[in-house]
Design a protein around this motif. Structure first.
Motif, PDB file in Angstrom:
ATOM      1  N   ASP A  31      -3.184   3.691  -2.507  1.00  0.00           N
ATOM      2  CA  ASP A  31      -3.004   2.899  -3.794  1.00  0.00           C
ATOM      3  C   ASP A  31      -2.469   1.476  -3.345  1.00  0.00           C
ATOM      4  O   ASP A  31      -1.537   1.434  -2.448  1.00  0.00           O
ATOM      5  CB  ASP A  31      -2.232   3.463  -4.724  1.00  0.00           C
ATOM      6  N   TYR A  37       0.803  -1.194   0.090  1.00  0.00           N
ATOM      7  CA  TYR A  37      -0.106   0.202  -0.176  1.00  0.00           C
ATOM      8  C   TYR A  37       0.832   1.207  -0.168  1.00  0.00           C
ATOM      9  O   TYR A  37       2.013   1.484   0.919  1.00  0.00           O
ATOM     10  CB  TYR A  37      -1.190   0.024   1.331  1.00  0.00           C
ATOM     11  N   ARG A  83      -0.819  -0.305 -10.723  1.00  0.00           N
ATOM     12  CA  ARG A  83      -2.035  -0.186  -9.752  1.00  0.00           C
ATOM     13  C   ARG A  83      -3.104  -1.257  -9.538  1.00  0.00           C
ATOM     14  O   ARG A  83      -3.628  -1.390 -10.697  1.00  0.00           O
ATOM     15  CB  ARG A  83      -2.394   1.240  -9.604  1.00  0.00           C
ATOM     16  N   ILE A  84      -3.200  -1.577  -8.593  1.00  0.00           N
ATOM     17  CA  ILE A  84      -4.523  -2.601  -8.374  1.00  0.00           C
ATOM     18  C   ILE A  84      -5.641  -2.037  -8.102  1.00  0.00           C
ATOM     19  O   ILE A  84      -6.501  -2.285  -8.745  1.00  0.00           O
ATOM     20  CB  ILE A  84      -3.860  -3.946  -7.586  1.00  0.00           C
ATOM     21  N   ASP A  85      -5.845  -1.317  -6.958  1.00  0.00           N
ATOM     22  CA  ASP A  85      -7.039  -0.629  -6.669  1.00  0.00           C
ATOM     23  C   ASP A  85      -6.421   0.750  -5.759  1.00  0.00           C
ATOM     24  O   ASP A  85      -5.238   0.792  -5.565  1.00  0.00           O
ATOM     25  CB  ASP A  85      -7.692  -1.443  -5.780  1.00  0.00           C
ATOM     26  N   SER A  86      -7.374   1.397  -5.347  1.00  0.00           N
ATOM     27  CA  SER A  86      -7.205   2.753  -4.855  1.00  0.00           C
ATOM     28  C   SER A  86      -8.042   2.895  -3.424  1.00  0.00           C
ATOM     29  O   SER A  86      -8.862   2.217  -3.434  1.00  0.00           O
ATOM     30  CB  SER A  86      -7.442   3.860  -5.640  1.00  0.00           C
ATOM     31  N   ASN A  87      -7.855   4.109  -2.895  1.00  0.00           N
ATOM     32  CA  ASN A  87      -8.628   4.586  -1.707  1.00  0.00           C
ATOM     33  C   ASN A  87      -8.497   3.580  -0.619  1.00  0.00           C
ATOM     34  O   ASN A  87      -9.669   3.256   0.206  1.00  0.00           O
ATOM     35  CB  ASN A  87      -9.993   4.987  -2.350  1.00  0.00           C
ATOM     36  N   ASN A  88      -7.761   2.988  -0.406  1.00  0.00           N
ATOM     37  CA  ASN A  88      -7.625   2.024   0.782  1.00  0.00           C
ATOM     38  C   ASN A  88      -7.134   2.587   2.145  1.00  0.00           C
ATOM     39  O   ASN A  88      -6.390   3.592   2.262  1.00  0.00           O
ATOM     40  CB  ASN A  88      -6.651   0.775   0.659  1.00  0.00           C
ATOM     41  N   TYR A  91       1.076   8.015  -8.055  1.00  0.00           N
ATOM     42  CA  TYR A  91       0.425   7.362  -7.319  1.00  0.00           C
ATOM     43  C   TYR A  91       0.114   8.195  -5.729  1.00  0.00           C
ATOM     44  O   TYR A  91       0.859   9.117  -5.819  1.00  0.00           O
ATOM     45  CB  TYR A  91       1.616   6.082  -6.748  1.00  0.00           C
TER      46      TYR A  91
END
Length: 424
Positions: free
Chosen positions: A111, A67, A141-146, A107
């Motif tokens: 992310d 992350y 990037r696999i996903d965001s807003n974690n 990034y």
């Protein structure tokens, strides 16, 4: 035959140990290595010397994930340094990816990214441990807003276990070593000290877009733990990482309710002494409250004692200072939770600037005290105030009547480590 049996056991044990260092293999094909090595495994390759990261060193893996915890946009993280962390099997580790400024700027915190480690090195650059030799095509990037994990800890633990926290997100609550002069800002390297007696530096680049924020004497400082050229430091990522700034903690605080012993106030209502107990910070009135010392029932945060309020009352119960603090207040904190597995209750923080004649509520009433079954760790309440005259505080547990399990919740309440910070 005996020799072959022992050898077989050694080989099997070795394979089990190697497999435990890798992320669980989702591929059912026998003998197919998992291409992903957890970030803590990559981190543990470093033994003090620069080294090439190979598939052999990662038992066939060549990818890691993490992350993003750094923020390039505010200008306090060096350009081109993208810091990631990952918690695997309760072990959190972080590394810095050394990239071109343009790539790193693409990034954001939160992310979740995947990194191909082929043809890269694990080494320190200007003191910072990370991965060099990366190309933009090796990151995706696999996903965001974690949401991101933050380790709240004291400075002594940060310094004595720095290899665990380096390049991860940490937060320490501390005072400045030197009281700031009027107009002093966050810009530069500033030393802070906490109750552990240890000190560490926070750093904000003078060119960062939040470097002109006024430096408070005390705050919770959140940021990335770096090993810089001048030693260990916490680099704030942006303005939001200066959490609840305030004046310095009053001398003798927090009040931890450890002195006198619990047997001094064993009854909830001791009329003969007007419920007044001389604690280390001064006299407090404990009406319908006692000093509790029962392990895993009373809410002990430090030491072996805490305050316990009575339950099911139709009148308020109070934990009240009977003295004034001369320099006002900028912040008040304390820890709370239900006694053992009692129902919750409703209570509020109040203050008086006329020696207790009248009282004003601070913030909103609190109703989320939790049981030990929910968590043995107490919650911390924190209130920012701006009181510039002598002041005293109390906790008022409202008398809502007997608990009925539905509309009325009025169980016993635990309080510990009550802290007040001077105005500045």
């Amino acid at each position: 035959m005996k020799k072959y049996s022992i050898l077989s056991l050694y080989i099997l044990s070795g394979l089990l140990i190697l497999s435990s260092c890798l992320k669980e293999d989702d591929n059912p094909a026998s003998g197919t290595p998992n291409p992903v090595a957890a970030l803590p495994v990559v981190h543990n390759l470093y033994k003090g010397e620069s080294l090439e990261i190979t598939r052999e060193s990662l038992f066939g893996a060549y990818i890691t994930q993490g992350y993003v915890i750094s923020d390039q946009s505010a200008g306090n993280i060096p350009a081109g340094q993208l810091t990631i962390s990952y918690n695997w099997r309760s072990v959190n580790r972080g590394l810095t990816l050394f990239l071109s400024p343009e790539v790193a700027a693409g990034y954001e915190p939160g992310d979740f990214i995947e990194v191909n480690l082929e043809n890269t090195r694990l080494e320190r650059v200007n003191g910072t441990l990370g991965v060099t030799g990366l190309q933009s095509t090796q990151i995706s990037r696999i996903d965001s807003n974690n949401s991101l994990d933050v380790a709240a800890l004291d400075i002594a633990r940060l310094k004595s276990n720095f290899s665990q926290f380096e390049n991860t997100l940490v937060m320490v609550t501390a005072d400045l070593v030197e009281f700031p002069e009027n107009g002093k800002t966050l810009a530069g390297r500033t030393m802070i000290v906490d109750g552990s007696g240890e000190s560490v530096a926070i750093y904000v680049d003078p060119a960062a877009d939040f470097s002109d924020i006024r430096l408070a004497p005390s705050a919770s400082f959140r940021g990335i733990a770096f090993q810089g050229e001048e030693g260990i430091e916490i680099r704030l990522r942006n303005a939001a990482d200066l959490v609840e700034p305030s004046g310095p903690l009053y001398l003798g605080y927090p009040e931890d309710y450890e002195d006198p012993v619990a047997s001094t106030k064993p009854s909830y209502n001791m009329v003969a002494i007007d419920n007044i107990v001389e604690l280390k910070t001064g006299p407090w009135q404990m009406f319908q409250s006692i000093l509790g010392d029962i392990q895993n029932r009373d809410r002990h945060v430090s030491g072996i004692q805490a305050v316990r309020f009575q339950q099911n009352l139709t009148v308020s119960a109070f934990l009240e200072m009977k003295y004034d603090l001369p320099k006002g207040a900028s912040k008040v904190t304390f820890w709370y939770g239900s006694y053992f597995n009692d129902q919750g209750c409703t209570f509020q923080l109040e203050y008086s600037t006329d020696q207790g004649e009248t009282w004003e509520i601070v913030g909103e009433p609190i109703t989320d005290a939790h049981t030990f079954a929910t968590s043995a760790i107490a919650k911390q309440a924190s209130f920012l105030v701006d009181i510039r005259e002598p002041v005293r505080f109390r906790i008022n547990k409202l008398g809502l009547g007997p608990s009925n399990g539905t509309t009325v919740r009025n169980g016993r309440l635990g309080i510990d480590d009550f802290a007040v910070y001077e105005n500045y």
